[in-house]
Design a protein around this motif. Structure first.
Motif, PDB file in Angstrom:
ATOM      1  N   GLY A 245     -11.827  32.654  15.006  1.00 33.06           N
ATOM      2  CA  GLY A 245     -10.435  32.216  15.000  1.00 33.06           C
ATOM      3  C   GLY A 245      -9.568  32.970  15.994  1.00 33.06           C
ATOM      4  O   GLY A 245      -8.358  33.079  15.825  1.00 33.06           O
ATOM      5  N   VAL A 246     -10.191  33.480  17.077  1.00 37.33           N
ATOM      6  CA  VAL A 246      -9.447  34.279  18.062  1.00 37.33           C
ATOM      7  C   VAL A 246      -9.440  33.549  19.408  1.00 37.33           C
ATOM      8  O   VAL A 246     -10.485  33.098  19.888  1.00 37.33           O
ATOM      9  CB  VAL A 246     -10.126  35.660  18.267  1.00 37.33           C
ATOM     10  N   VAL A 247      -8.257  33.427  20.005  1.00 42.47           N
ATOM     11  CA  VAL A 247      -8.169  32.868  21.359  1.00 42.47           C
ATOM     12  C   VAL A 247      -8.273  34.016  22.347  1.00 42.47           C
ATOM     13  O   VAL A 247      -7.379  34.862  22.402  1.00 42.47           O
ATOM     14  CB  VAL A 247      -6.835  32.099  21.566  1.00 42.47           C
ATOM     15  N   ARG A 248      -9.376  34.067  23.080  1.00 40.43           N
ATOM     16  CA  ARG A 248      -9.614  35.181  24.014  1.00 40.43           C
ATOM     17  C   ARG A 248      -8.939  34.887  25.355  1.00 40.43           C
ATOM     18  O   ARG A 248      -9.582  34.432  26.308  1.00 40.43           O
ATOM     19  CB  ARG A 248     -11.119  35.385  24.195  1.00 40.43           C
ATOM     20  N   THR A 249      -7.652  35.150  25.443  1.00 41.52           N
ATOM     21  CA  THR A 249      -6.943  34.891  26.703  1.00 41.52           C
ATOM     22  C   THR A 249      -7.476  35.780  27.830  1.00 41.52           C
ATOM     23  O   THR A 249      -7.430  35.409  28.994  1.00 41.52           O
ATOM     24  CB  THR A 249      -5.421  35.115  26.548  1.00 41.52           C
TER      25      THR A 249
ATOM     26  N   GLY B  90     -15.525  31.867  24.901  1.00 41.53           N
ATOM     27  CA  GLY B  90     -14.193  31.685  24.318  1.00 41.53           C
ATOM     28  C   GLY B  90     -14.210  30.657  23.200  1.00 41.53           C
ATOM     29  O   GLY B  90     -13.537  30.822  22.170  1.00 41.53           O
ATOM     30  N   LEU B  91     -14.981  29.597  23.393  1.00 39.20           N
ATOM     31  CA  LEU B  91     -15.087  28.559  22.358  1.00 39.20           C
ATOM     32  C   LEU B  91     -15.688  29.138  21.074  1.00 39.20           C
ATOM     33  O   LEU B  91     -15.195  28.890  19.963  1.00 39.20           O
ATOM     34  CB  LEU B  91     -15.961  27.405  22.881  1.00 39.20           C
ATOM     35  N   ARG B  92     -16.753  29.926  21.261  1.00 41.66           N
ATOM     36  CA  ARG B  92     -17.395  30.521  20.072  1.00 41.66           C
ATOM     37  C   ARG B  92     -16.436  31.506  19.383  1.00 41.66           C
ATOM     38  O   ARG B  92     -16.406  31.594  18.154  1.00 41.66           O
ATOM     39  CB  ARG B  92     -18.692  31.224  20.478  1.00 41.66           C
ATOM     40  N   ALA B  93     -15.624  32.205  20.199  1.00 44.07           N
ATOM     41  CA  ALA B  93     -14.660  33.145  19.603  1.00 44.07           C
ATOM     42  C   ALA B  93     -13.634  32.401  18.750  1.00 44.07           C
ATOM     43  O   ALA B  93     -13.273  32.842  17.653  1.00 44.07           O
ATOM     44  CB  ALA B  93     -13.968  33.937  20.710  1.00 44.07           C
ATOM     45  N   VAL B  94     -13.177  31.241  19.260  1.00 43.92           N
ATOM     46  CA  VAL B  94     -12.182  30.463  18.503  1.00 43.92           C
ATOM     47  C   VAL B  94     -12.800  29.916  17.219  1.00 43.92           C
ATOM     48  O   VAL B  94     -12.235  30.047  16.125  1.00 43.92           O
ATOM     49  CB  VAL B  94     -11.642  29.284  19.361  1.00 43.92           C
ATOM     50  N   LEU B  95     -13.997  29.332  17.353  1.00 41.49           N
ATOM     51  CA  LEU B  95     -14.583  28.650  16.185  1.00 41.49           C
ATOM     52  C   LEU B  95     -15.167  29.633  15.172  1.00 41.49           C
ATOM     53  O   LEU B  95     -15.092  29.396  13.961  1.00 41.49           O
ATOM     54  CB  LEU B  95     -15.664  27.669  16.648  1.00 41.49           C
TER      55      LEU B  95
END
Lengths: 274, 276
Positions: free
Chosen positions: A231-235, A223-228
């Motif tokens: 730019g996606v928050v994987r809920t 999830g962290l890698r997806a955000v950084l």
């Protein structure tokens, strides 16, 4: 006297006990911040080096972006590791001071004891890791708090996992004594390669990936890698992690209670200590 | 030293402070406690004697609920300590050389934490009261780990009396005290028992202490009760002048022969409520 099955006042008593200890020992406070700072500085410079190499004509794109996730991963790993240490070390304090018999002979209930260890895990984490997030902004321009809502998910999941591990380790110590003390320090490192802290799950061989996905921290670091990176928050990942964590925490609590009962059956509870 | 005034009350409905019913603990096939049955009425002091390995600590551990029996029951104030201990833990307390208090906390901090755990509404006043009773004033703000053995024992006793317990378990309460302080502590235990009707189980190797404090003496060997009665009864039964000689007879296995030769009842069968 309180006859409640769960008494916040007794949890407060134990928190007061650990607070007295922390307040009276500046080396303990220093120790809380020491390793997180060393980790941050080390990985911060690695990030700067890798990022600089990429910008100077090395492989573009993924590597440079990937390097940006290192410092975040280091800090979140510290949340996981320090969360468990905060739990287990508070428990170990009772064993070192031969206080376990006194506590279990008092009206303190096992789940109140566990709750106080969870509170102290949070307190120690706040003292040790939060200041380091400030250093990350100051020296490496990385603002962990800038992750916003996602950070809340990450924290909740990592803390739940750290408490589950802390419960199992503490239960094991309760049953087998201080001979198993090293587990408090080393157990979490078993998860380090499996949780894919610094690399994506896809890097692991196919047969190992299901094992990795069975561990909630894997979802957090993905999830962290997806955000950084994207730019996606994987809920979806966070919800899955919470579900696994709920099962893990329940199982760990039962394991702790089972170890406690086994210790009473073995007659080791009264003579526990160094 | 101030006069002690206690306010605790013992519920009248319960028949016994402690009741052991065929209590047995087996470790790896060997019985540490073997079918122990014993009733300790409210307001009495019962001495528990026995050599090393006799089963005293295991018995006390089961009474506290810290050790689970292999079979039988340990009841305290009517609660089964294996399954229902939290109902009565607030009304009992203990002092034992097998436990300690956090070394880095001061005496005041330690007592404060336990006062909170026992839910004392008047914890500051109670701590001040005990500090005066046990003369802890000089070291209340010193770390518990920096105290002498005698001071630690006094602090442990303060912890044991903190919640004004109805049932008190004392394991060698004066073992590391000088004779003067030990005598003073015995006086304190006597005063507490007189003032509040505390039921006390006292394990000790100090025979003079047991004679002075205990209404009844139970002697254990290899997990069983081998003698039970008042110290005067036991001395008469074994034909001995002191309780220490009785203890040595039991420890060396000469007690039964001596009692039999004197035409007395076998020690194991004697005594109120005891079965070996």
């Amino acid at each position: 006297m309180s006859r409640l099955a769960f008494s916040p006042a007794r949890v407060g008593a134990m928190v007061a006990r650990y607070s007295y200890l922390l307040r009276g020992s500046w080396p303990r406070l220093l120790d809380l911040m020491y390793w997180p700072t060393v980790q941050l500085v080390t990985w911060g410079f690695i990030q700067r080096f890798v990022g600089g190499a990429a910008a100077a004509g090395g492989p573009q794109g993924k590597l440079a972006v990937g390097a940006g996730t290192l410092i975040g991963a280091v800090m979140l790993w510290d949340v996981l590791f320090r969360g468990q240490l905060g739990f287990s070390l508070s428990f170990l304090e009772e064993m070192h001071s031969r206080n376990v018999g006194n506590l279990f002979m008092s009206p303190l209930r096992p789940l109140e004891f566990v709750a106080s260890l969870m509170v102290m895990s949070l307190v120690r984490l706040a003292l040790g890791v939060v200041p380091v997030t400030g250093l990350a902004v100051l020296f490496f321009g990385f603002n962990l708090w800038g992750l916003g809502l996602a950070l809340g998910f990450f924290f909740a999941n990592l803390l739940l996992t750290s408490w589950s591990v802390g419960l199992v380790v503490s239960g094991f110590l309760l049953r087998h004594g201080l001979g198993a003390e090293e587990l408090a320090w080393s157990f979490m490192f078993l998860l380090l390669p499996l949780c894919c802290v610094y690399y994506p799950v896809a890097v692991l061989p196919g047969w190992l990936q299901p094992v990795s996905w069975a561990l909630p921290p894997t979802y957090v670091f993905e999830g962290l890698r997806a955000v950084l990176n994207d730019g996606v928050v994987r809920t979806d990942l966070m919800v899955e992690a919470l579900a696994i964590n709920a099962c893990l925490f329940a199982a760990a609590t039962l394991a702790f209670l089972w170890f406690l009962r086994a210790s009473r059956a073995a007659g080791t509870l009264l003579q526990m200590g160094e | 030293m101030r006069r002690i005034v206690y306010t605790g009350r013992m519920p009248a409905a319960l028949p016994h402070a402690i009741a052991l019913r065929a209590l047995t603990k087996v470790y790896r096939g060997r019985p540490a406690v073997d079918g122990l049955s014993l009733d300790i009425p409210r307001g009495t002091v019962c001495g528990l004697l026995g050599g090393n390995g006799a089963g005293k600590t295991t018995t006390i551990g089961m009474i506290m609920g810290l050790i689970l029996p292999s079979s039988g029951q340990a009841l305290v104030l009517g609660a089964d300590m294996a399954t229902d201990r939290h109902r009565v833990l607030g009304r009992m307390n203990f002092e034992s050389p097998y436990v300690d208090m956090p070394h880095r906390l001061t005496v005041r901090q330690n007592l404060d934490v336990f006062a909170r755990l026992y839910g004392l509404a008047d914890r500051r006043a109670r701590i001040a009261e005990l500090a005066a009773d046990l003369a802890l004033g000089d070291f209340m703000d010193r770390p518990a780990g920096a105290l002498s053995a005698g001071q630690k024992t006094r602090v442990a006793l303060a912890k044991a009396l903190l919640n004004r317990p109805d049932v008190l378990l004392l394991d060698e309460p004066t073992a590391s005290l000088d004779p003067d302080t030990a005598d003073w502590v015995r006086g304190l235990i006597e005063a507490d028992r007189r003032a509040r009707g505390t039921s006390i189980l006292l394990a000790s190797h100090n025979m003079a202490e047991v004679e002075r404090l205990c209404d009844r003496v139970v002697v254990m060997k290899t997990g069983r009760i081998v003698a039970d009665g008042t110290s005067r009864d036991l001395k008469a039964r074994f034909g001995r002048g002191t309780l220490e000689e009785v203890f040595l007879d039991v420890a060396r296995g000469t007690g039964e022969a001596r009692a039999d030769a004197a035409g007395e009842a076998r020690p194991a069968a004697a005594g109120d409520g005891a079965t070996a």
